[in-house]
Design an enzyme around this catalytic site. Structure first.
Site, PDB file in Angstrom:
ATOM      1  N   SER A   1      72.716  46.444  89.207  1.00 25.03           N
ATOM      2  CA  SER A   1      72.454  47.146  90.466  1.00 25.03           C
ATOM      3  C   SER A   1      71.860  48.510  90.140  1.00 25.03           C
ATOM      4  O   SER A   1      70.845  48.580  89.447  1.00 25.03           O
ATOM      5  CB  SER A   1      73.739  47.242  91.296  1.00 25.03           C
ATOM      6  OG  SER A   1      73.452  47.761  92.585  1.00 25.03           O
ATOM      7  N   THR A   2      72.489  49.597  90.578  1.00 23.59           N
ATOM      8  CA  THR A   2      71.925  50.927  90.378  1.00 23.59           C
ATOM      9  C   THR A   2      71.686  51.208  88.898  1.00 23.59           C
ATOM     10  O   THR A   2      72.588  51.089  88.080  1.00 23.59           O
ATOM     11  CB  THR A   2      72.871  51.999  90.949  1.00 23.59           C
ATOM     12  OG1 THR A   2      73.231  51.644  92.272  1.00 23.59           O
ATOM     13  CG2 THR A   2      72.209  53.359  90.943  1.00 23.59           C
TER      14      THR A   2
ATOM     15  N   HIS B   1      70.106  43.922  92.453  1.00 22.24           N
ATOM     16  CA  HIS B   1      70.135  44.329  93.860  1.00 22.24           C
ATOM     17  C   HIS B   1      68.856  45.094  94.200  1.00 22.24           C
ATOM     18  O   HIS B   1      68.650  46.208  93.735  1.00 22.24           O
ATOM     19  CB  HIS B   1      71.350  45.219  94.131  1.00 22.24           C
ATOM     20  CG  HIS B   1      72.657  44.524  93.914  1.00 22.24           C
ATOM     21  ND1 HIS B   1      73.834  45.203  93.661  1.00 22.24           N
ATOM     22  CD2 HIS B   1      72.991  43.207  93.918  1.00 22.24           C
ATOM     23  CE1 HIS B   1      74.822  44.338  93.527  1.00 22.24           C
ATOM     24  NE2 HIS B   1      74.336  43.114  93.669  1.00 22.24           N
TER      25      HIS B   1
ATOM     26  N   MET C   1      76.804  50.121  90.823  1.00 19.62           N
ATOM     27  CA  MET C   1      77.962  50.521  91.619  1.00 19.62           C
ATOM     28  C   MET C   1      78.590  49.301  92.278  1.00 19.62           C
ATOM     29  O   MET C   1      77.902  48.358  92.645  1.00 19.62           O
ATOM     30  CB  MET C   1      77.522  51.541  92.676  1.00 19.62           C
ATOM     31  CG  MET C   1      78.631  52.020  93.613  1.00 19.62           C
ATOM     32  SD  MET C   1      80.013  52.781  92.746  1.00 19.62           S
ATOM     33  CE  MET C   1      79.236  54.293  92.149  1.00 19.62           C
TER      34      MET C   1
ATOM     35  N   ASP D   1      80.326  43.677  92.538  1.00 21.40           N
ATOM     36  CA  ASP D   1      79.606  42.409  92.552  1.00 21.40           C
ATOM     37  C   ASP D   1      79.382  41.930  91.115  1.00 21.40           C
ATOM     38  O   ASP D   1      78.944  42.693  90.257  1.00 21.40           O
ATOM     39  CB  ASP D   1      78.257  42.567  93.265  1.00 21.40           C
ATOM     40  CG  ASP D   1      77.568  41.235  93.499  1.00 21.40           C
ATOM     41  OD1 ASP D   1      78.272  40.224  93.673  1.00 21.40           O
ATOM     42  OD2 ASP D   1      76.316  41.218  93.529  1.00 21.40           O
TER      43      ASP D   1
END
Length: 348
Positions: free
Chosen positions: A163-164, A189, A282, A285
């Site tokens: 993600s991030t 993401h 973050m 998931d």
């Protein structure tokens, strides 16, 4: 409680007003100043010393990317880019992430005020995440891996979630890989419109083939498949072969694509022939899905806290007992291929 100090740089007076409304509507942050262009922002940054900068990509007097490059060299700080939902906007955003921006938000193409205010909580969460992000010098590219050792069968699958901070982490993971690497399935993401540009950018940089995943296509060694924005990606079987399945089922852990959805499908269909990697990001998931992979016999790796932009998803996976090994980003490519080669050599 110390509030997160935000400074917004955007040539649109409306966007500066909306970002101010959004930031100030959350009790843990405040907009300390706004600037219409990077040149005006320079003095304001020195004056206010913001915790997070939101930065438009396309501006007069100085392009947002040029400013970001100078900023990250002279005064590194957390930056959230504000991008348009266009092909040009996605290319610029990916370049910004490469230069060190933590994350990005997209400007809606219509109904700007209503749409931005509707996304207030999501934008605030990105700012919070950025304020806690690890801003460091970009790691040097890992050395290319010229061989994988003993032959690794086509039944092997590598599943990756991020993600991030993940776009750059994925690049560092893929760039060293040789062309005979097992197939990689990747859930990052990212919104629609950006994943195709992301895959195309990686395809130019890597020796393996990188593409946005398509429904029903066969899974081939030497290829990496990126989950399209707003689609879950799953591993499926067609007889003795693997293929890809895409769908728009409900968001999982607030995300579509979801890392958990990908990992759980790999656990079902590849089991001990799989290797799972969870990278910076973050939230949680991917943690449950990685545990399912480990319980099915897969080997699982998590990116180390020291090398993560945001140590959220890997931390949750470790906490859940889903991880066999925690390792720095620069070592993951070599380690996962060494593990797959050892398994192939043992005949297990």
């Amino acid at each position: 409680m110390n509030k997160i100090r935000v400074l917004s740089v955007d040539d649109s007076a409306l966007m500066r007003q909306l970002m101010t409304e959004i930031v100030n509507s959350h009790q843990d942050m405040e907009m300390v100043a706004t600037a219409p262009d990077p040149l005006a922002a320079r003095d304001l940054i020195k004056q206010w010393r913001p915790d997070v900068l939101t930065l438009d990509v396309e501006m007069p007097r100085m392009d947002g990317l040029d400013f970001l490059e100078k900023l990250m060299r002279l005064r590194p700080m957390p930056v959230v880019m504000v991008s348009s939902l266009t092909a040009r906007g996605s290319e610029a955003t990916l370049r910004a992430l490469e230069l060190g921006a933590v994350d990005f938000v997209t400007k809606p193409q219509s109904g700007l005020r209503d749409a931005m205010l509707a996304w207030s909580d999501a934008i605030a969460e990105k700012i919070r995440t950025a304020s806690r992000a690890r801003i460091a010098l970009r790691p040097a590219p890992a050395a290319q891996i010229t061989r994988t050792g003993p032959a690794i069968g086509a039944e092997n699958i590598i599943a990756v979630g991020a993600s991030t901070g993940g776009t750059e982490a994925i690049r560092h993971l893929l760039e060293p890989l040789p062309v005979n690497v097992p197939a990689l399935l990747i859930a990052q993401h990212m919104p629609p419109g950006f994943t195709r540009s992301f895959a195309a950018r990686l395809n130019k940089l890597c020796r393996i083939s990188v593409k946005e995943a398509e429904q029903g296509e066969p899974v081939l060694p030497g290829h990496a498949y990126i989950a399209p924005g707003d689609r879950h990606l799953e591993l499926a079987r067609s007889g003795v072969s693997y293929q890809l399945a895409l769908h728009q089922g409900p968001a999982v852990n607030r995300h579509r694509p979801s890392v958990d959805v990908l990992f759980e499908s790999v656990a079902r269909h590849a089991g001990r022939h799989a290797l799972g990697v969870i990278l910076t990001g973050m939230g949680h998931d991917g943690a449950a899905g990685l545990l399912a992979m480990r319980q099915a016999g897969a080997w699982t790796l998590a990116q180390s806290e020291a090398s993560c932009v945001v140590y959220g998803m890997p931390r949750e996976a470790v906490r859940l007992g889903a991880v066999d090994e925690v390792i720095d980003l620069q070592q993951i490519s070599q380690r996962m291929l060494a593990k797959l080669s050892a398994v192939a050599a043992s005949g297990i």
